[in-house]
Design a protein around this motif. Structure first.
Motif, PDB file in Angstrom:
ATOM      1  N   ALA A   1       0.819  -1.215   0.000  1.00 18.00           N
ATOM      2  CA  ALA A   1       0.000   0.000   0.000  1.00 18.00           C
ATOM      3  C   ALA A   1       0.854   1.267   0.000  1.00 18.00           C
ATOM      4  O   ALA A   1       0.380   2.339  -0.373  1.00 18.00           O
ATOM      5  CB  ALA A   1      -0.927  -0.004   1.211  1.00 18.00           C
ATOM      6  N   LEU A   2       2.103   1.163   0.426  1.00 17.69           N
ATOM      7  CA  LEU A   2       2.987   2.326   0.478  1.00 17.69           C
ATOM      8  C   LEU A   2       3.657   2.633  -0.852  1.00 17.69           C
ATOM      9  O   LEU A   2       4.213   3.714  -1.034  1.00 17.69           O
ATOM     10  CB  LEU A   2       4.089   2.102   1.521  1.00 17.69           C
ATOM     11  N   LEU A   3       3.611   1.675  -1.757  1.00 16.36           N
ATOM     12  CA  LEU A   3       4.445   1.757  -2.954  1.00 16.36           C
ATOM     13  C   LEU A   3       3.652   2.158  -4.198  1.00 16.36           C
ATOM     14  O   LEU A   3       2.463   1.846  -4.319  1.00 16.36           O
ATOM     15  CB  LEU A   3       5.114   0.397  -3.205  1.00 16.36           C
ATOM     16  N   PRO A   4       4.312   2.852  -5.136  1.00 17.50           N
ATOM     17  CA  PRO A   4       3.668   3.133  -6.424  1.00 17.50           C
ATOM     18  C   PRO A   4       3.360   1.827  -7.152  1.00 17.50           C
ATOM     19  O   PRO A   4       4.041   0.807  -6.928  1.00 17.50           O
ATOM     20  CB  PRO A   4       4.730   3.949  -7.179  1.00 17.50           C
ATOM     21  N   PRO A   5       2.349   1.814  -8.006  1.00 19.40           N
ATOM     22  CA  PRO A   5       2.017   0.593  -8.759  1.00 19.40           C
ATOM     23  C   PRO A   5       3.227   0.046  -9.504  1.00 19.40           C
ATOM     24  O   PRO A   5       3.993   0.800 -10.108  1.00 19.40           O
ATOM     25  CB  PRO A   5       0.927   1.068  -9.732  1.00 19.40           C
ATOM     26  N   GLY A   6       3.389  -1.257  -9.423  1.00 19.49           N
ATOM     27  CA  GLY A   6       4.485  -1.894 -10.138  1.00 19.49           C
ATOM     28  C   GLY A   6       5.777  -1.978  -9.367  1.00 19.49           C
ATOM     29  O   GLY A   6       6.720  -2.652  -9.796  1.00 19.49           O
ATOM     30  N   THR A   7       5.866  -1.304  -8.204  1.00 18.98           N
ATOM     31  CA  THR A   7       7.086  -1.340  -7.406  1.00 18.98           C
ATOM     32  C   THR A   7       7.085  -2.611  -6.553  1.00 18.98           C
ATOM     33  O   THR A   7       6.106  -2.892  -5.858  1.00 18.98           O
ATOM     34  CB  THR A   7       7.182  -0.109  -6.491  1.00 18.98           C
ATOM     35  N   PRO A   8       8.161  -3.394  -6.593  1.00 18.47           N
ATOM     36  CA  PRO A   8       8.185  -4.634  -5.808  1.00 18.47           C
ATOM     37  C   PRO A   8       8.234  -4.359  -4.317  1.00 18.47           C
ATOM     38  O   PRO A   8       8.802  -3.356  -3.861  1.00 18.47           O
ATOM     39  CB  PRO A   8       9.475  -5.320  -6.280  1.00 18.47           C
ATOM     40  N   THR A   9       7.633  -5.240  -3.542  1.00 23.26           N
ATOM     41  CA  THR A   9       7.637  -5.075  -2.089  1.00 23.26           C
ATOM     42  C   THR A   9       8.998  -5.424  -1.489  1.00 23.26           C
ATOM     43  O   THR A   9       9.320  -4.985  -0.390  1.00 23.26           O
ATOM     44  CB  THR A   9       6.556  -5.949  -1.435  1.00 23.26           C
ATOM     45  N   VAL A  10       9.778  -6.217  -2.212  1.00 27.93           N
ATOM     46  CA  VAL A  10      11.107  -6.597  -1.743  1.00 27.93           C
ATOM     47  C   VAL A  10      12.135  -6.187  -2.791  1.00 27.93           C
ATOM     48  O   VAL A  10      11.999  -6.518  -3.973  1.00 27.93           O
ATOM     49  CB  VAL A  10      11.214  -8.125  -1.492  1.00 27.93           C
ATOM     50  N   VAL A  11      13.128  -5.423  -2.358  1.00 26.21           N
ATOM     51  CA  VAL A  11      14.204  -4.983  -3.248  1.00 26.21           C
ATOM     52  C   VAL A  11      15.527  -5.418  -2.633  1.00 26.21           C
ATOM     53  O   VAL A  11      15.743  -5.257  -1.429  1.00 26.21           O
ATOM     54  CB  VAL A  11      14.193  -3.449  -3.435  1.00 26.21           C
ATOM     55  N   ARG A  12      16.424  -5.973  -3.455  1.00 24.51           N
ATOM     56  CA  ARG A  12      17.696  -6.487  -2.955  1.00 24.51           C
ATOM     57  C   ARG A  12      18.867  -5.792  -3.652  1.00 24.51           C
ATOM     58  O   ARG A  12      18.781  -5.458  -4.832  1.00 24.51           O
ATOM     59  CB  ARG A  12      17.800  -8.000  -3.189  1.00 24.51           C
ATOM     60  N   GLY A  13      19.933  -5.609  -2.887  1.00 27.01           N
ATOM     61  CA  GLY A  13      21.151  -5.009  -3.426  1.00 27.01           C
ATOM     62  C   GLY A  13      21.220  -3.521  -3.134  1.00 27.01           C
ATOM     63  O   GLY A  13      20.214  -2.801  -3.229  1.00 27.01           O
ATOM     64  N   ALA A  14      22.404  -3.049  -2.765  1.00 28.06           N
ATOM     65  CA  ALA A  14      22.566  -1.675  -2.299  1.00 28.06           C
ATOM     66  C   ALA A  14      22.125  -0.644  -3.334  1.00 28.06           C
ATOM     67  O   ALA A  14      21.436   0.326  -3.000  1.00 28.06           O
ATOM     68  CB  ALA A  14      24.021  -1.435  -1.893  1.00 28.06           C
ATOM     69  N   ARG A  15      22.514  -0.814  -4.582  1.00 27.30           N
ATOM     70  CA  ARG A  15      22.171   0.185  -5.601  1.00 27.30           C
ATOM     71  C   ARG A  15      20.661   0.305  -5.774  1.00 27.30           C
ATOM     72  O   ARG A  15      20.109   1.403  -5.832  1.00 27.30           O
ATOM     73  CB  ARG A  15      22.823  -0.194  -6.939  1.00 27.30           C
TER      74      ARG A  15
END
Length: 295
Positions: free
Chosen positions: A209-223
């Protein structure tokens, strides 16, 4: 000058102090102003000819008014007191959001959030004694308890405000440094600063619910996580480092109203994972406390 105008003039000299006391008890500028106005009305109806310390008398009156307001809040909702910070009731007045934000920041956003989780009597006892040095015998009369009970109320509140860290003091100090650096870099959109505190394999988790559409809930890697973190820059102004479940984390609380919490995992001086939480049910389950100042 007639007696009424003289009384009004004396009251005005104490208005700022009364507003500060009421705000710390109620966490709402509108509610604080209502409490101060009610205090003025009670002063008007009272015979204060034998009152030697008007400031002390007014402080006790505004505290009683705030206690009644806090109890009324509790009665109006099913949730335990303070778990959801109430929005001020509509009053027809225009409140300056900037003014309230500055006032909240001067008190401490994390402190306001934690105070909202105390019972009304605990909050009154803690604020009056620890912030304004009101003696316990006077607090006892306000909360209608014995002096010993008033001391216990303040002690319980103090323990909840300070919390008990789940990590040793030495680690708490260094973890605080890492979280402070992370928040400062997020506020300044400092990509290099964020990379400096993130582990190369860091994981960012967030509620959909916090994220824009299409943004994954889990993101990995520093960059990848850095790119997601800079989105927090707009909210970072209302953020403050606090103890979240016993370890340093971040609360986003405009005007002291908790909206988002970040739980942060740190290993070997780097952030290896953080989660962004906004669901009210999950926020209620968090154990929150104020971090001690860094020496």
């Amino acid at each position: 000058m007639d007696e009424h105008n003289l009384l009004a003039e004396r009251f005005e000299t104490h208005r700022g102090h009364l507003r500060t006391v009421a705000y710390r008890m109620l966490g709402s500028l509108n509610d604080a102003d209502d409490a101060v106005q009610e205090t003025w009305l009670r002063l008007n109806r009272s015979d204060t000819s034998e009152v030697e310390n008007l400031a002390g008398w007014l402080t006790k009156v505004v505290a009683r008014v705030c206690l009644d307001m806090l109890r009324s809040r509790t009665a109006r909702r099913d949730d335990p007191v303070g778990w959801v910070v109430p929005e001020p009731a509509p009053t027809g007045r225009q409140t300056d959001p900037e003014q309230e934000a500055l006032l909240a920041e001067s008190v401490g956003l994390a402190l306001l959030v934690v105070l909202e989780r105390l019972t009304p009597a605990e909050r009154i006892a803690f604020v009056l004694h620890d912030m304004f040095a009101v003696p316990f015998d006077e607090i006892a009369a306000i909360v209608e308890r014995s002096t010993d009970s008033a001391k216990k109320l303040a002690s319980r509140a103090r323990q909840r405000v300070k919390g008990t860290a789940a990590v040793p003091d030495v680690d708490l100090f260094w973890h605080r440094q890492v979280v402070d650096a992370f928040l400062a870099a997020a506020r300044g959109r400092d990509l290099n600063g964020l990379l400096a505190v993130l582990d190369p394999g860091v994981v960012r988790r967030a509620e959909r619910a916090l994220l824009p559409p299409g943004t994954p809930t889990v993101v990995r890697g520093a960059r990848a996580v850095v790119e997601e973190t800079v989105v927090l820059a707009e909210k970072a102004r209302f953020a403050e480092v606090a103890l979240v479940n016993g370890v340093p984390g971040i609360l986003v609380a405009p005007g002291g109203r908790l909206l988002i919490a970040l739980t942060i995992t740190i290993t070997d001086g780097k952030i290896t994972e953080y989660e962004v939480i906004a669901d009210p049910a999950r926020l209620r389950q968090l154990d929150l406390a104020v971090l001690p100042q860094v020496p």
